[in-house]
Scaffold this active site. Structure first.
Site, mmCIF file in Angstrom:
data_model
loop_
_atom_site.group_PDB
_atom_site.id
_atom_site.type_symbol
_atom_site.label_atom_id
_atom_site.label_comp_id
_atom_site.label_asym_id
_atom_site.label_seq_id
_atom_site.Cartn_x
_atom_site.Cartn_y
_atom_site.Cartn_z
ATOM 1 N N ASP A 81 -8.005 13.723 35.984
ATOM 2 C CA ASP A 81 -7.964 14.516 34.752
ATOM 3 C C ASP A 81 -7.358 13.722 33.594
ATOM 4 O OD1 ASP A 81 -5.502 14.510 36.185
ATOM 5 O OD2 ASP A 81 -4.782 16.220 35.026
ATOM 6 N N LYS B 217 -8.833 4.003 35.279
ATOM 7 C CA LYS B 217 -9.622 4.948 36.077
ATOM 8 C C LYS B 217 -10.950 5.254 35.384
ATOM 9 C CE LYS B 217 -8.770 6.793 39.430
ATOM 10 N NZ LYS B 217 -9.081 6.366 40.825
ATOM 11 N N TYR C 279 -3.078 3.541 33.370
ATOM 12 C CA TYR C 279 -3.680 4.129 34.580
ATOM 13 C C TYR C 279 -4.965 4.867 34.209
ATOM 14 C CZ TYR C 279 -4.503 7.623 38.230
ATOM 15 O OH TYR C 279 -5.092 8.435 39.170
ATOM 16 N N GLY D 91 -3.461 6.265 52.263
ATOM 17 C CA GLY D 91 -2.982 7.133 51.184
ATOM 18 C C GLY D 91 -3.139 8.601 51.578
ATOM 19 N N GLN D 92 -2.619 9.510 50.751
ATOM 20 C CA GLN D 92 -2.649 10.927 51.158
ATOM 21 C C GLN D 92 -4.079 11.479 51.223
ATOM 22 O OE1 GLN D 92 -0.533 13.527 48.455
ATOM 23 N NE2 GLN D 92 -1.346 12.540 46.614
ATOM 24 N N THR E 108 -1.791 4.167 41.870
ATOM 25 C CA THR E 108 -1.528 5.522 41.370
ATOM 26 C C THR E 108 -0.145 5.683 40.711
ATOM 27 O OG1 THR E 108 -0.802 6.145 43.597
ATOM 28 C CG2 THR E 108 -3.076 6.672 43.010
ATOM 29 N N ALA F 215 -6.394 3.171 45.446
ATOM 30 C CA ALA F 215 -6.113 3.166 44.006
ATOM 31 C C ALA F 215 -4.670 2.746 43.745
ATOM 32 C CB ALA F 215 -6.341 4.558 43.419
HETATM 33 N N1 LIG Z 1 -2.254 11.477 43.387
HETATM 34 C C1 LIG Z 1 -2.777 12.245 42.434
HETATM 35 O O1 LIG Z 1 -2.109 13.144 41.905
HETATM 36 C C2 LIG Z 1 -4.176 12.039 41.979
HETATM 37 C C3 LIG Z 1 -4.960 11.022 42.496
HETATM 38 N N2 LIG Z 1 -6.238 10.837 42.019
HETATM 39 C C4 LIG Z 1 -7.061 9.786 42.587
HETATM 40 O O2 LIG Z 1 -7.298 10.110 43.940
HETATM 41 C C5 LIG Z 1 -7.422 8.928 44.713
HETATM 42 C C6 LIG Z 1 -6.524 8.997 45.929
HETATM 43 O O3 LIG Z 1 -5.181 9.084 45.477
HETATM 44 P P1 LIG Z 1 -3.964 9.369 46.466
HETATM 45 O O4 LIG Z 1 -4.405 9.452 47.867
HETATM 46 O O5 LIG Z 1 -3.183 10.464 45.873
HETATM 47 O O6 LIG Z 1 -3.154 8.007 46.260
HETATM 48 P P2 LIG Z 1 -2.103 7.276 47.199
HETATM 49 O O7 LIG Z 1 -1.251 6.477 46.276
HETATM 50 O O8 LIG Z 1 -1.496 8.223 48.154
HETATM 51 O O9 LIG Z 1 -3.037 6.306 48.047
HETATM 52 C C7 LIG Z 1 -3.685 5.194 47.513
HETATM 53 C C8 LIG Z 1 -3.889 4.200 48.629
HETATM 54 O O10 LIG Z 1 -4.607 3.073 48.111
HETATM 55 C C9 LIG Z 1 -4.046 1.906 48.696
HETATM 56 N N3 LIG Z 1 -4.345 0.727 47.907
HETATM 57 C C10 LIG Z 1 -3.722 0.284 46.787
HETATM 58 N N4 LIG Z 1 -4.292 -0.857 46.366
HETATM 59 C C11 LIG Z 1 -5.298 -1.144 47.239
HETATM 60 C C12 LIG Z 1 -6.239 -2.178 47.336
HETATM 61 N N5 LIG Z 1 -6.272 -3.186 46.459
HETATM 62 N N6 LIG Z 1 -7.137 -2.145 48.350
HETATM 63 C C13 LIG Z 1 -7.089 -1.148 49.262
HETATM 64 N N7 LIG Z 1 -6.225 -0.142 49.233
HETATM 65 C C14 LIG Z 1 -5.321 -0.137 48.215
HETATM 66 C C15 LIG Z 1 -2.569 2.206 48.759
HETATM 67 O O11 LIG Z 1 -1.952 1.341 49.658
HETATM 68 P P3 LIG Z 1 -0.436 0.884 49.431
HETATM 69 O O12 LIG Z 1 0.366 2.133 49.671
HETATM 70 O O13 LIG Z 1 -0.248 -0.174 50.434
HETATM 71 O O14 LIG Z 1 -0.337 0.430 48.012
HETATM 72 C C16 LIG Z 1 -2.579 3.668 49.218
HETATM 73 O O15 LIG Z 1 -2.607 3.752 50.631
HETATM 74 C C17 LIG Z 1 -7.153 7.772 43.748
HETATM 75 O O16 LIG Z 1 -8.379 7.295 43.268
HETATM 76 C C18 LIG Z 1 -6.392 8.425 42.619
HETATM 77 O O17 LIG Z 1 -6.549 7.747 41.397
HETATM 78 C C19 LIG Z 1 -6.792 11.643 41.065
HETATM 79 C C20 LIG Z 1 -6.061 12.655 40.522
HETATM 80 C C21 LIG Z 1 -4.709 12.957 40.962
HETATM 81 C C1 LIG Z 2 10.072 14.867 39.515
HETATM 82 C C2 LIG Z 2 9.877 15.592 38.206
HETATM 83 C C3 LIG Z 2 8.676 15.455 37.517
HETATM 84 N N1 LIG Z 2 8.490 16.092 36.332
HETATM 85 C C4 LIG Z 2 7.223 15.958 35.620
HETATM 86 C C5 LIG Z 2 6.798 14.531 35.289
HETATM 87 C C6 LIG Z 2 5.315 14.678 35.110
HETATM 88 O O1 LIG Z 2 5.026 15.001 33.763
HETATM 89 C C7 LIG Z 2 4.946 15.848 35.998
HETATM 90 C C8 LIG Z 2 4.192 15.457 37.242
HETATM 91 O O2 LIG Z 2 4.874 14.393 37.863
HETATM 92 P P1 LIG Z 2 4.177 13.407 38.885
HETATM 93 O O3 LIG Z 2 4.963 12.170 38.925
HETATM 94 O O4 LIG Z 2 3.890 14.134 40.155
HETATM 95 O O5 LIG Z 2 2.843 13.226 38.110
HETATM 96 P P2 LIG Z 2 1.943 12.041 37.692
HETATM 97 O O6 LIG Z 2 2.231 10.784 38.380
HETATM 98 O O7 LIG Z 2 1.821 12.030 36.248
HETATM 99 O O8 LIG Z 2 0.717 12.760 38.404
HETATM 100 C C9 LIG Z 2 -0.561 12.279 38.311
HETATM 101 O O9 LIG Z 2 -0.864 11.454 39.366
HETATM 102 C C10 LIG Z 2 -1.940 10.637 38.969
HETATM 103 C C11 LIG Z 2 -2.181 9.608 40.023
HETATM 104 C C12 LIG Z 2 -3.101 11.446 38.524
HETATM 105 O O10 LIG Z 2 -4.230 10.983 38.562
HETATM 106 C C13 LIG Z 2 -2.890 12.744 37.823
HETATM 107 O O11 LIG Z 2 -3.891 13.687 38.065
HETATM 108 C C14 LIG Z 2 -1.535 13.354 37.977
HETATM 109 O O12 LIG Z 2 -1.376 14.529 38.645
HETATM 110 O O13 LIG Z 2 6.174 16.475 36.386
HETATM 111 C C15 LIG Z 2 9.503 16.899 35.800
HETATM 112 O O14 LIG Z 2 9.324 17.471 34.714
HETATM 113 N N2 LIG Z 2 10.683 17.047 36.469
HETATM 114 C C16 LIG Z 2 10.913 16.423 37.661
HETATM 115 O O15 LIG Z 2 12.021 16.568 38.240
#
Ligand SMILES: NC(=O)C1=CN([C@@H]2O[C@H](COP(=O)(O)OP(=O)(O)OC[C@H]3O[C@@H](n4cnc5c(N)ncnc54)[C@H](OP(=O)(O)O)[C@@H]3O)[C@@H](O)[C@H]2O)C=CC1
Ligand SMILES: Cc1cn([C@H]2C[C@H](O)[C@@H](COP(=O)(O)OP(=O)(O)O[C@H]3O[C@@H](C)C(=O)[C@@H](O)[C@H]3O)O2)c(=O)[nH]c1=O
Length: 281
Positions: free
Chosen positions: A96, A130, A126, A9-10, A56, A54
């Site tokens: 958040d 979490k 979700y 993941g990222q 996500t 996670a």
């Molecule tokens: N993205 C965001 O905006 C935010 C993320 N977070 C939290 O930060 C953390 C990291 O998120 P982020 O890196 O963005 O997420 P990503 O979706 O980029 O990465 C999540 C990774 O978890 C893997 N995964 C899913 N299910 C399993 C499993 N059962 N066992 C092992 N690996 C698994 C996914 O693999 P696959 O691709 O194969 O499914 C993916 O590589 C998470 O806990 C997320 O909830 C918190 C706030 C904001």
């Molecule tokens: C693509 C797009 C999104 N949006 C809005 C939808 C949403 O309300 C907001 C953000 O979109 P995203 O899909 O990136 O956001 P979202 O998946 O809701 O992002 C979240 O990810 C999870 C995993 C978290 O834990 C949170 O912290 C949060 O940042 O932007 C627009 O208004 N216009 C658009 O063209």
């Protein structure tokens, strides 16, 4: 040894790059599988487990809560149990979105950033999964839980990349302007985790880039810094019409982190500029 789950993941990728950690992607370790977690981590005996795995997909979780809970809640429980058994530190990442509505159940429009001890009110599947995950992670005696928001990092499917991709396809975009939060770079989270570990800290911390803004404002900043001329129209969450509810106000207060580490976290524009720089060819 430091082990990172969800290494593909990222955030997982960023941790692996920065900490020279052993990365376990989903194929190597499915965190929802209790027996595998016990076997793989029991074999590696890490001193630190960083859980970046996670579910996500916030909207998709509304239709498939069972999978979402199996990963975000039970997965965290499995890791907490094994980390506790081996006296390891569990670093767990939360969101958040644990905030959402106020005591009367209406949308939260708080006028100050949320602190760690503020009442939580998750609305989406979700977010609820979490929050449960946080509670399981906290059962590991040695734990760090970082709540963050709107993560963007190299190789990720995130808001910044979505905006830049859409900018290549359209000259006008409509973006929600009634959700206020603190979009944060994955680099910020990795650095903060290093600081918290170095300061021997334990517990729950809010870690986000400073300066709250709406997604509309953040999109405008992305295009300003990228010198892209895109016409932006502010819209409401209702107009956007996403399946899952999102918080109206989920800005996080980072004073607890700053007091614990002495660090001051970069602003949203600064972190974004650093990210845009790293993705230049
Ligand atoms: N993205 C965001 O905006 C935010 C993320 N977070 C939290 O930060 C953390 C990291 O998120 P982020 O890196 O963005 O997420 P990503 O979706 O980029 O990465 C999540 C990774 O978890 C893997 N995964 C899913 N299910 C399993 C499993 N059962 N066992 C092992 N690996 C698994 C996914 O693999 P696959 O691709 O194969 O499914 C993916 O590589 C998470 O806990 C997320 O909830 C918190 C706030 C904001
Ligand atoms: C693509 C797009 C999104 N949006 C809005 C939808 C949403 O309300 C907001 C953000 O979109 P995203 O899909 O990136 O956001 P979202 O998946 O809701 O992002 C979240 O990810 C999870 C995993 C978290 O834990 C949170 O912290 C949060 O940042 O932007 C627009 O208004 N216009 C658009 O063209």
């Amino acid at each position: 040894m430091i082990v990172v789950t969800g290494a593909n993941g990222q955030l997982g990728r960023n941790f692996c790059r920065q900490l020279n950690a052993t990365g376990l992607d989903r194929d190597k370790l499915d965190i929802s599988d209790q027996a595998s977690v016990a076997k793989v981590l029991g074999g590696l005996r890490p001193s630190v487990v960083v859980n970046c795995a996670a579910y996500t997909a916030v909207d998709a979780a509304e239709d498939d809560p069972a999978t979402c809970y199996a990963i975000n809640s039970t997965g965290a429980q499995n890791l907490a149990q094994v980390a506790a058994q081996h006296n390891a530190l569990l670093v767990h990442i939360s969101t958040d979105y644990v905030f959402g509505s106020n005591d009367s159940g209406s949308k939260d429009v708080a006028d100050h950033p949320h602190q760690e001890h503020d009442a939580v009110s998750p609305e989406s599947e979700y977010a609820k999964s979490k929050l449960q995950g946080e509670r399981f992670a906290a059962q590991c005696p040695n734990h760090l839980i970082l709540r963050t928001c709107g993560l963007y990092g190299v190789g990720g499917n995130n808001f910044v990349e979505t905006m830049l991709r859409l900018a290549g396809q359209r000259s006008e975009l409509s973006i929600v302007d009634d959700q206020i939060c603190n979009p944060t770079s994955t680099a910020t989270i990795v650095k903060a985790t290093e600081r918290l570990i170095a300061a021997n800290q334990n517990g729950l911390f809010h870690v986000v880039n400073s300066g709250e803004m709406s997604w509309y404002d953040f999109a405008a900043e992305i295009f300003r810094q990228s010198n892209l001329d895109i016409k932006l129209t502010p819209i409401s969450s209702e107009q956007f019409g996403a399946k899952a509810p999102r918080p109206r106000y989920s800005a996080l207060d980072t004073k607890h982190y700053e007091n614990a580490t002495g660090d001051s976290i970069a602003s949203i524009p600064t972190a974004l500029a650093e990210y845009l720089e790293t993705r230049k060819p």
